[in-house]
Design a protein around this motif. Structure first.
Motif, PDB file in Angstrom:
ATOM      1  N   GLN A 171     -10.225  17.399  -7.076  1.00  0.00           N
ATOM      2  CA  GLN A 171      -9.801  16.256  -7.880  1.00  0.00           C
ATOM      3  C   GLN A 171      -8.312  15.956  -7.691  1.00  0.00           C
ATOM      4  OE1 GLN A 171     -11.249  18.967  -9.038  1.00  0.00           O
ATOM      5  NE2 GLN A 171     -13.227  18.388  -9.868  1.00  0.00           N
ATOM      6  N   THR A 172      -7.519  16.971  -7.463  1.00  0.00           N
ATOM      7  CA  THR A 172      -6.084  16.791  -7.260  1.00  0.00           C
ATOM      8  C   THR A 172      -5.756  16.492  -5.802  1.00  0.00           C
ATOM      9  OG1 THR A 172      -5.635  18.329  -9.057  1.00  0.00           O
ATOM     10  CG2 THR A 172      -3.829  17.891  -7.532  1.00  0.00           C
ATOM     11  N   MET A 173      -6.339  17.246  -4.876  1.00  0.00           N
ATOM     12  CA  MET A 173      -5.935  17.182  -3.471  1.00  0.00           C
ATOM     13  C   MET A 173      -6.534  16.000  -2.720  1.00  0.00           C
ATOM     14  SD  MET A 173      -3.737  19.471  -3.322  1.00  0.00           S
ATOM     15  CE  MET A 173      -3.391  19.422  -1.598  1.00  0.00           C
ATOM     16  N   ALA A 174      -7.744  15.593  -3.066  1.00  0.00           N
ATOM     17  CA  ALA A 174      -8.381  14.487  -2.333  1.00  0.00           C
ATOM     18  C   ALA A 174      -7.589  13.186  -2.471  1.00  0.00           C
ATOM     19  CB  ALA A 174      -9.826  14.305  -2.779  1.00  0.00           C
ATOM     20  N   PRO A 175      -7.175  12.792  -3.677  1.00  0.00           N
ATOM     21  CA  PRO A 175      -6.367  11.566  -3.772  1.00  0.00           C
ATOM     22  C   PRO A 175      -5.027  11.676  -3.043  1.00  0.00           C
ATOM     23  CG  PRO A 175      -7.220  12.152  -5.923  1.00  0.00           C
ATOM     24  CD  PRO A 175      -7.527  13.289  -5.005  1.00  0.00           C
ATOM     25  N   ILE A 176      -4.424  12.851  -3.072  1.00  0.00           N
ATOM     26  CA  ILE A 176      -3.156  13.051  -2.359  1.00  0.00           C
ATOM     27  C   ILE A 176      -3.373  12.882  -0.858  1.00  0.00           C
ATOM     28  CG2 ILE A 176      -1.388  14.754  -1.745  1.00  0.00           C
ATOM     29  CD1 ILE A 176      -1.661  15.815  -4.634  1.00  0.00           C
ATOM     30  N   ALA A 177      -4.393  13.553  -0.327  1.00  0.00           N
ATOM     31  CA  ALA A 177      -4.681  13.464   1.103  1.00  0.00           C
ATOM     32  C   ALA A 177      -5.019  12.033   1.508  1.00  0.00           C
ATOM     33  CB  ALA A 177      -5.827  14.403   1.463  1.00  0.00           C
ATOM     34  N   ALA A 178      -5.865  11.368   0.735  1.00  0.00           N
ATOM     35  CA  ALA A 178      -6.237   9.987   1.045  1.00  0.00           C
ATOM     36  C   ALA A 178      -5.021   9.070   0.956  1.00  0.00           C
ATOM     37  CB  ALA A 178      -7.340   9.508   0.099  1.00  0.00           C
ATOM     38  N   GLY A 179      -4.183   9.280  -0.041  1.00  0.00           N
ATOM     39  CA  GLY A 179      -2.977   8.460  -0.182  1.00  0.00           C
ATOM     40  C   GLY A 179      -2.015   8.624   0.984  1.00  0.00           C
ATOM     41  N   VAL A 180      -1.844   9.844   1.441  1.00  0.00           N
ATOM     42  CA  VAL A 180      -0.959  10.080   2.587  1.00  0.00           C
ATOM     43  C   VAL A 180      -1.529   9.438   3.848  1.00  0.00           C
ATOM     44  CG1 VAL A 180      -0.008  11.875   4.095  1.00  0.00           C
ATOM     45  CG2 VAL A 180       0.081  12.155   1.618  1.00  0.00           C
ATOM     46  N   VAL A 181      -2.838   9.543   4.052  1.00  0.00           N
ATOM     47  CA  VAL A 181      -3.469   8.923   5.226  1.00  0.00           C
ATOM     48  C   VAL A 181      -3.318   7.403   5.175  1.00  0.00           C
ATOM     49  CG1 VAL A 181      -5.680   8.495   6.376  1.00  0.00           C
ATOM     50  CG2 VAL A 181      -5.070  10.814   5.685  1.00  0.00           C
ATOM     51  N   VAL A 182      -3.593   6.811   4.022  1.00  0.00           N
ATOM     52  CA  VAL A 182      -3.469   5.349   3.883  1.00  0.00           C
ATOM     53  C   VAL A 182      -2.015   4.914   4.076  1.00  0.00           C
ATOM     54  CG1 VAL A 182      -3.661   3.439   2.232  1.00  0.00           C
ATOM     55  CG2 VAL A 182      -5.536   5.055   2.482  1.00  0.00           C
ATOM     56  N   THR A 183      -1.071   5.646   3.492  1.00  0.00           N
ATOM     57  CA  THR A 183       0.345   5.329   3.671  1.00  0.00           C
ATOM     58  C   THR A 183       0.740   5.421   5.147  1.00  0.00           C
ATOM     59  OG1 THR A 183       0.840   6.163   1.458  1.00  0.00           O
ATOM     60  CG2 THR A 183       2.691   5.970   2.995  1.00  0.00           C
ATOM     61  N   GLY A 184       0.261   6.445   5.816  1.00  0.00           N
ATOM     62  CA  GLY A 184       0.541   6.580   7.250  1.00  0.00           C
ATOM     63  C   GLY A 184      -0.011   5.425   8.054  1.00  0.00           C
ATOM     64  N   LEU A 185      -1.220   4.981   7.720  1.00  0.00           N
ATOM     65  CA  LEU A 185      -1.807   3.836   8.427  1.00  0.00           C
ATOM     66  C   LEU A 185      -1.007   2.562   8.175  1.00  0.00           C
ATOM     67  CD1 LEU A 185      -5.619   4.454   7.841  1.00  0.00           C
ATOM     68  CD2 LEU A 185      -4.394   4.562  10.023  1.00  0.00           C
ATOM     69  N   ILE A 186      -0.576   2.350   6.950  1.00  0.00           N
ATOM     70  CA  ILE A 186       0.212   1.149   6.629  1.00  0.00           C
ATOM     71  C   ILE A 186       1.548   1.169   7.378  1.00  0.00           C
ATOM     72  CG2 ILE A 186       1.476  -0.018   4.774  1.00  0.00           C
ATOM     73  CD1 ILE A 186      -0.888   0.804   2.928  1.00  0.00           C
ATOM     74  N   VAL A 187       2.227   2.306   7.359  1.00  0.00           N
ATOM     75  CA  VAL A 187       3.503   2.422   8.071  1.00  0.00           C
ATOM     76  C   VAL A 187       3.290   2.186   9.570  1.00  0.00           C
ATOM     77  CG1 VAL A 187       5.324   4.052   8.751  1.00  0.00           C
ATOM     78  CG2 VAL A 187       4.613   3.887   6.363  1.00  0.00           C
ATOM     79  N   THR A 188       2.216   2.724  10.114  1.00  0.00           N
ATOM     80  CA  THR A 188       1.919   2.533  11.533  1.00  0.00           C
ATOM     81  C   THR A 188       1.682   1.067  11.855  1.00  0.00           C
ATOM     82  OG1 THR A 188       0.969   4.744  11.691  1.00  0.00           O
ATOM     83  CG2 THR A 188       0.325   3.175  13.383  1.00  0.00           C
ATOM     84  N   LEU A 189       0.902   0.378  11.034  1.00  0.00           N
ATOM     85  CA  LEU A 189       0.633  -1.037  11.269  1.00  0.00           C
ATOM     86  C   LEU A 189       1.914  -1.871  11.206  1.00  0.00           C
ATOM     87  CD1 LEU A 189      -2.686  -1.502   9.265  1.00  0.00           C
ATOM     88  CD2 LEU A 189      -2.404  -1.520  11.747  1.00  0.00           C
ATOM     89  N   VAL A 190       2.748  -1.614  10.202  1.00  0.00           N
ATOM     90  CA  VAL A 190       3.997  -2.361  10.080  1.00  0.00           C
ATOM     91  C   VAL A 190       4.909  -2.069  11.267  1.00  0.00           C
ATOM     92  CG1 VAL A 190       6.116  -2.577   8.704  1.00  0.00           C
ATOM     93  CG2 VAL A 190       3.885  -2.547   7.579  1.00  0.00           C
ATOM     94  N   PHE A 191       5.033  -0.804  11.628  1.00  0.00           N
ATOM     95  CA  PHE A 191       5.900  -0.415  12.743  1.00  0.00           C
ATOM     96  C   PHE A 191       5.439  -1.054  14.055  1.00  0.00           C
ATOM     97  CE2 PHE A 191       6.973   2.380  16.285  1.00  0.00           C
ATOM     98  CZ  PHE A 191       8.344   2.476  16.133  1.00  0.00           C
ATOM     99  N   THR A 192       4.133  -0.981  14.340  1.00  0.00           N
ATOM    100  CA  THR A 192       3.647  -1.548  15.593  1.00  0.00           C
ATOM    101  C   THR A 192       3.778  -3.063  15.604  1.00  0.00           C
ATOM    102  OG1 THR A 192       1.364  -1.497  14.774  1.00  0.00           O
ATOM    103  CG2 THR A 192       2.075   0.336  16.151  1.00  0.00           C
TER     104      THR A 192
END
Length: 133
Positions: A86-107
């Protein structure tokens, strides 16, 4: 089951890295052959176009294997975490989504900059102004 996810993820990452390593080495051979004036072929292909198609396919499957392996590994780590799913899944998903957003903006930003530099080089007929790969 958690250990299977972790071990399976790491194993897929190793296979993906091996495939990418082979594709990178073959691509280097192609570039060297082209520089010395030979046909740019490698990995047993008959011509440069076939070689590039083969290398692209190898890179795609290599990155797919890496991605699937990392997803399995991350899933195993989240399930095994003492903090709980319950604690780690949202953190992991949030980091993955944040990484994807940063990647899209950067590219998007860098891609626009490279396209503009390429247009300027073409307009000025100055190949030295082209961005490096």
């Amino acid at each position: 089951m958690v250990e299977v996810l972790i071990v399976g993820g790491v194993a897929l990452d190793l296979v993906g890295a091996g495939v990418l390593s082979h594709a990178h080495n073959a691509e280097s051979i192609v570039e060297l052959r082209e520089e010395i004036g030979q046909e740019g072929s490698a990995v047993g292909e008959r011509d440069a176009v076939s070689t590039h198609a083969q290398l692209l396919a190898e890179k795609r499957i290599g990155f797919l294997l890496l991605t699937v392996g990392l997803v399995l590994y991350l899933t195993g780590l989240v399930l095994k975490s003492p903090e709980g799913v319950q604690t780690m899944a949202p953190i992991a998903a949030g980091v993955v989504v944040t990484g994807l957003i940063v990647t899209l903006v950067f590219t998007r930003v860098v891609g626009t900059r490279v396209r503009n530099q390429a247009r300027e080089a073409r307009d000025n007929q100055d190949p030295s102004a082209l961005p490096e790969q």
